[in-house]
Design a protein around this motif. Structure first.
Motif, PDB file in Angstrom:
ATOM      1  N   THR A  85       0.830  -1.207   0.000  1.00 59.05           N
ATOM      2  CA  THR A  85       0.000   0.000   0.000  1.00 59.05           C
ATOM      3  C   THR A  85       0.863   1.255   0.000  1.00 59.05           C
ATOM      4  OG1 THR A  85      -1.808  -1.126   1.148  1.00 59.05           O
ATOM      5  CG2 THR A  85      -1.773   1.287   1.263  1.00 59.05           C
ATOM      6  N   PHE A  86       1.900   1.246   0.856  1.00 58.41           N
ATOM      7  CA  PHE A  86       2.790   2.410   0.916  1.00 58.41           C
ATOM      8  C   PHE A  86       3.541   2.581  -0.395  1.00 58.41           C
ATOM      9  CE2 PHE A  86       7.120   4.002   1.637  1.00 58.41           C
ATOM     10  CZ  PHE A  86       6.812   5.297   2.044  1.00 58.41           C
ATOM     11  N   ARG A  87       4.132   1.504  -0.904  1.00 57.00           N
ATOM     12  CA  ARG A  87       4.915   1.589  -2.143  1.00 57.00           C
ATOM     13  C   ARG A  87       4.064   2.070  -3.310  1.00 57.00           C
ATOM     14  NH1 ARG A  87       5.903  -3.990  -4.069  1.00 57.00           N
ATOM     15  NH2 ARG A  87       3.794  -3.596  -4.859  1.00 57.00           N
ATOM     16  N   ASP A  88       2.907   1.439  -3.493  1.00 62.83           N
ATOM     17  CA  ASP A  88       2.061   1.793  -4.630  1.00 62.83           C
ATOM     18  C   ASP A  88       1.559   3.236  -4.524  1.00 62.83           C
ATOM     19  OD1 ASP A  88       2.467  -0.769  -5.462  1.00 62.83           O
ATOM     20  OD2 ASP A  88       0.491  -1.513  -4.871  1.00 62.83           O
ATOM     21  N   GLY A  89       1.217   3.652  -3.308  1.00 58.46           N
ATOM     22  CA  GLY A  89       0.741   5.021  -3.115  1.00 58.46           C
ATOM     23  C   GLY A  89       1.820   6.045  -3.403  1.00 58.46           C
ATOM     24  N   VAL A  91       4.686   5.614  -5.240  1.00 60.27           N
ATOM     25  CA  VAL A  91       5.103   5.577  -6.639  1.00 60.27           C
ATOM     26  C   VAL A  91       4.068   6.248  -7.534  1.00 60.27           C
ATOM     27  CG1 VAL A  91       5.562   4.053  -8.598  1.00 60.27           C
ATOM     28  CG2 VAL A  91       6.575   3.541  -6.372  1.00 60.27           C
ATOM     29  N   SER A  92       2.784   6.052  -7.233  1.00 57.15           N
ATOM     30  CA  SER A  92       1.733   6.630  -8.073  1.00 57.15           C
ATOM     31  C   SER A  92       1.725   8.152  -8.033  1.00 57.15           C
ATOM     32  CB  SER A  92       0.361   6.103  -7.643  1.00 57.15           C
ATOM     33  OG  SER A  92       0.003   6.595  -6.364  1.00 57.15           O
ATOM     34  N   ARG A  93       2.254   8.746  -6.951  1.00 55.47           N
ATOM     35  CA  ARG A  93       2.286  10.206  -6.837  1.00 55.47           C
ATOM     36  C   ARG A  93       3.501  10.807  -7.531  1.00 55.47           C
ATOM     37  NH1 ARG A  93       3.228  11.680  -2.015  1.00 55.47           N
ATOM     38  NH2 ARG A  93       3.127   9.773  -0.785  1.00 55.47           N
ATOM     39  N   ASN A  94       4.413   9.975  -7.979  1.00 55.35           N
ATOM     40  CA  ASN A  94       5.603  10.409  -8.705  1.00 55.35           C
ATOM     41  C   ASN A  94       6.345  11.528  -7.967  1.00 55.35           C
ATOM     42  OD1 ASN A  94       7.444  10.378 -10.835  1.00 55.35           O
ATOM     43  ND2 ASN A  94       6.314  11.956 -11.969  1.00 55.35           N
ATOM     44  N   ALA A 100      10.603  11.389  -1.935  1.00 55.11           N
ATOM     45  CA  ALA A 100      10.596   9.925  -1.865  1.00 55.11           C
ATOM     46  C   ALA A 100      11.479   9.431  -0.728  1.00 55.11           C
ATOM     47  CB  ALA A 100      11.062   9.341  -3.198  1.00 55.11           C
ATOM     48  N   ILE A 101      12.663  10.017  -0.599  1.00 53.88           N
ATOM     49  CA  ILE A 101      13.591   9.608   0.457  1.00 53.88           C
ATOM     50  C   ILE A 101      13.026   9.923   1.824  1.00 53.88           C
ATOM     51  CG2 ILE A 101      15.837  10.139   1.487  1.00 53.88           C
ATOM     52  CD1 ILE A 101      16.855  10.525  -1.421  1.00 53.88           C
ATOM     53  N   SER A 102      12.486  11.111   1.990  1.00 56.72           N
ATOM     54  CA  SER A 102      11.937  11.519   3.283  1.00 56.72           C
ATOM     55  C   SER A 102      10.778  10.625   3.709  1.00 56.72           C
ATOM     56  CB  SER A 102      11.481  12.982   3.214  1.00 56.72           C
ATOM     57  OG  SER A 102      10.884  13.376   4.430  1.00 56.72           O
ATOM     58  N   GLU A 103       9.848  10.371   2.789  1.00 57.48           N
ATOM     59  CA  GLU A 103       8.686   9.554   3.129  1.00 57.48           C
ATOM     60  C   GLU A 103       9.074   8.105   3.371  1.00 57.48           C
ATOM     61  OE1 GLU A 103       5.003  10.084   1.052  1.00 57.48           O
ATOM     62  OE2 GLU A 103       5.640  12.036   0.277  1.00 57.48           O
ATOM     63  N   LEU A 104      10.014   7.581   2.601  1.00 60.75           N
ATOM     64  CA  LEU A 104      10.470   6.204   2.794  1.00 60.75           C
ATOM     65  C   LEU A 104      11.121   6.037   4.157  1.00 60.75           C
ATOM     66  CD1 LEU A 104      10.969   3.353   1.744  1.00 60.75           C
ATOM     67  CD2 LEU A 104      13.028   4.208   0.595  1.00 60.75           C
ATOM     68  N   ALA A 105      12.011   6.960   4.506  1.00 61.50           N
ATOM     69  CA  ALA A 105      12.698   6.884   5.800  1.00 61.50           C
ATOM     70  C   ALA A 105      11.716   6.980   6.957  1.00 61.50           C
ATOM     71  CB  ALA A 105      13.748   7.988   5.904  1.00 61.50           C
ATOM     72  N   SER A 106      10.809   7.930   6.873  1.00 60.19           N
ATOM     73  CA  SER A 106       9.843   8.139   7.947  1.00 60.19           C
ATOM     74  C   SER A 106       8.915   6.942   8.110  1.00 60.19           C
ATOM     75  CB  SER A 106       9.025   9.396   7.652  1.00 60.19           C
ATOM     76  OG  SER A 106       8.059   9.607   8.657  1.00 60.19           O
ATOM     77  N   ALA A 107       8.391   6.436   6.992  1.00 63.44           N
ATOM     78  CA  ALA A 107       7.458   5.312   7.058  1.00 63.44           C
ATOM     79  C   ALA A 107       8.141   4.057   7.597  1.00 63.44           C
ATOM     80  CB  ALA A 107       6.860   5.040   5.683  1.00 63.44           C
ATOM     81  N   TYR A 108       9.389   3.814   7.178  1.00 64.14           N
ATOM     82  CA  TYR A 108      10.083   2.596   7.614  1.00 64.14           C
ATOM     83  C   TYR A 108      10.363   2.640   9.114  1.00 64.14           C
ATOM     84  CZ  TYR A 108      12.871  -1.596   7.229  1.00 64.14           C
ATOM     85  OH  TYR A 108      13.334  -2.891   7.369  1.00 64.14           O
ATOM     86  N   LEU A 151      13.262   3.813  -5.018  1.00 69.99           N
ATOM     87  CA  LEU A 151      14.478   4.590  -5.262  1.00 69.99           C
ATOM     88  C   LEU A 151      14.967   4.539  -6.701  1.00 69.99           C
ATOM     89  CD1 LEU A 151      16.443   3.674  -2.001  1.00 69.99           C
ATOM     90  CD2 LEU A 151      15.144   5.769  -2.476  1.00 69.99           C
ATOM     91  N   ALA A 152      14.602   3.512  -7.449  1.00 70.85           N
ATOM     92  CA  ALA A 152      15.116   3.344  -8.820  1.00 70.85           C
ATOM     93  C   ALA A 152      14.882   4.562  -9.706  1.00 70.85           C
ATOM     94  CB  ALA A 152      14.503   2.091  -9.455  1.00 70.85           C
ATOM     95  N   PRO A 153      13.706   5.211  -9.661  1.00 67.87           N
ATOM     96  CA  PRO A 153      13.508   6.384 -10.531  1.00 67.87           C
ATOM     97  C   PRO A 153      14.418   7.562 -10.203  1.00 67.87           C
ATOM     98  CG  PRO A 153      11.396   5.517  -9.761  1.00 67.87           C
ATOM     99  CD  PRO A 153      12.463   4.864  -8.944  1.00 67.87           C
ATOM    100  N   HIS A 154      15.067   7.514  -9.037  1.00 67.24           N
ATOM    101  CA  HIS A 154      15.889   8.644  -8.592  1.00 67.24           C
ATOM    102  C   HIS A 154      17.372   8.273  -8.506  1.00 67.24           C
ATOM    103  CE1 HIS A 154      11.975  10.267  -7.603  1.00 67.24           C
ATOM    104  NE2 HIS A 154      11.753   9.221  -6.844  1.00 67.24           N
ATOM    105  N   SER A 155      17.733   7.146  -9.101  1.00 67.66           N
ATOM    106  CA  SER A 155      19.109   6.675  -8.984  1.00 67.66           C
ATOM    107  C   SER A 155      19.682   6.329 -10.356  1.00 67.66           C
ATOM    108  CB  SER A 155      19.155   5.430  -8.084  1.00 67.66           C
ATOM    109  OG  SER A 155      20.460   4.887  -8.049  1.00 67.66           O
ATOM    110  N   ASP A 156      20.982   6.605 -10.533  1.00 67.75           N
ATOM    111  CA  ASP A 156      21.679   6.230 -11.759  1.00 67.75           C
ATOM    112  C   ASP A 156      22.425   4.912 -11.590  1.00 67.75           C
ATOM    113  OD1 ASP A 156      20.873   8.548 -13.116  1.00 67.75           O
ATOM    114  OD2 ASP A 156      22.541   9.699 -12.268  1.00 67.75           O
TER     115      ASP A 156
END
Length: 202
Positions: A85-89, A91-94, A100-108, A151-156
């Motif tokens: 639910t978290f991942r899909d929500g 990613v869908s907001r782009n 992305a980093i802030s929300e991922l860290a906080s949620a985890y 993280l893939a969309p934001h990483s090289d």
């Protein structure tokens, strides 16, 4: 294959409700979670689950085998559902990289330190179970997949390298969460540190 459960109509007649097996399993897990929330894990048995779900006991036993199997399935399902639910929500907001980093860290961190939630209640009921350790490894692997997807969309980085770094980040997140639970680090500091680590790794 559809499964049959018996339900009463308003005039007292018995009617059969048929559901595909996957839908029945989802219904049973939903009902099991409701039992945990309303009555506690001690009341979660296959017989009580069958009664609450309106199915026969053999249906519940066919899905989970025994109470331990039910607890393991519920433990896995709760965490998988919330991660998806978290991942899909997210990613869908782009979101941009910083968001992305802030929300991922906080949620985890928040999920890991929430000892009052359903996941921890079911986990406590599984204390000492050998199967629990296996499921925890599965869930850790799923967490790595979630980190890679976000993280893939934001990483090289090449995918194998991003996956390896995500493994390290999940380990770091778990360690920071344990520090919060021990009282040696605040939740805010742990989240900030984790955000910084993620940013430097991608």
């Amino acid at each position: 294959m559809a499964e049959r459960s018996i339900r009463q109509t308003t005039d007292g007649r018995s009617v059969a409700a048929r559901l595909p097996k996957a839908e029945r399993r989802h219904q049973l897990l939903d009902t099991a979670l409701a039992i945990v929330r309303e009555e506690g894990t001690d009341r979660l048995s296959l017989g009580h689950l069958a009664e609450r779900a309106g199915v026969s006991k053999p249906v519940a036993y066919d899905h989970f085998g025994d109470r331990s199997g039910l607890l393991i399935a519920l433990y896995r399902w709760i965490d998988t559902e919330r991660m998806n639910t978290f991942r899909d929500g997210l990613v869908s907001r782009n979101p941009n990289a910083a968001e992305a980093i802030s929300e991922l860290a906080s949620a985890y961190i928040d999920c890991a330190v929430d000892t009052s939630g359903d996941f921890h209640a079911v986990g406590a009921a599984l204390a000492g179970s050998d199967e629990k350790a296996v499921v925890l490894q599965e869930l850790q692997d799923q967490a790595v997949e979630m980190f890679v997807a976000i993280l893939a969309p934001h990483s090289d980085l090449r995918p194998p390298e991003l996956e390896r770094r995500s493994i390290g980040l999940v380990g770091a997140g778990d360690a920071l969460s344990m520090a919060v639970l021990r009282g040696t680090c605040s939740r805010a500091d742990a989240t900030q540190t984790f955000s910084s680590l993620i940013a430097t790794c991608i």
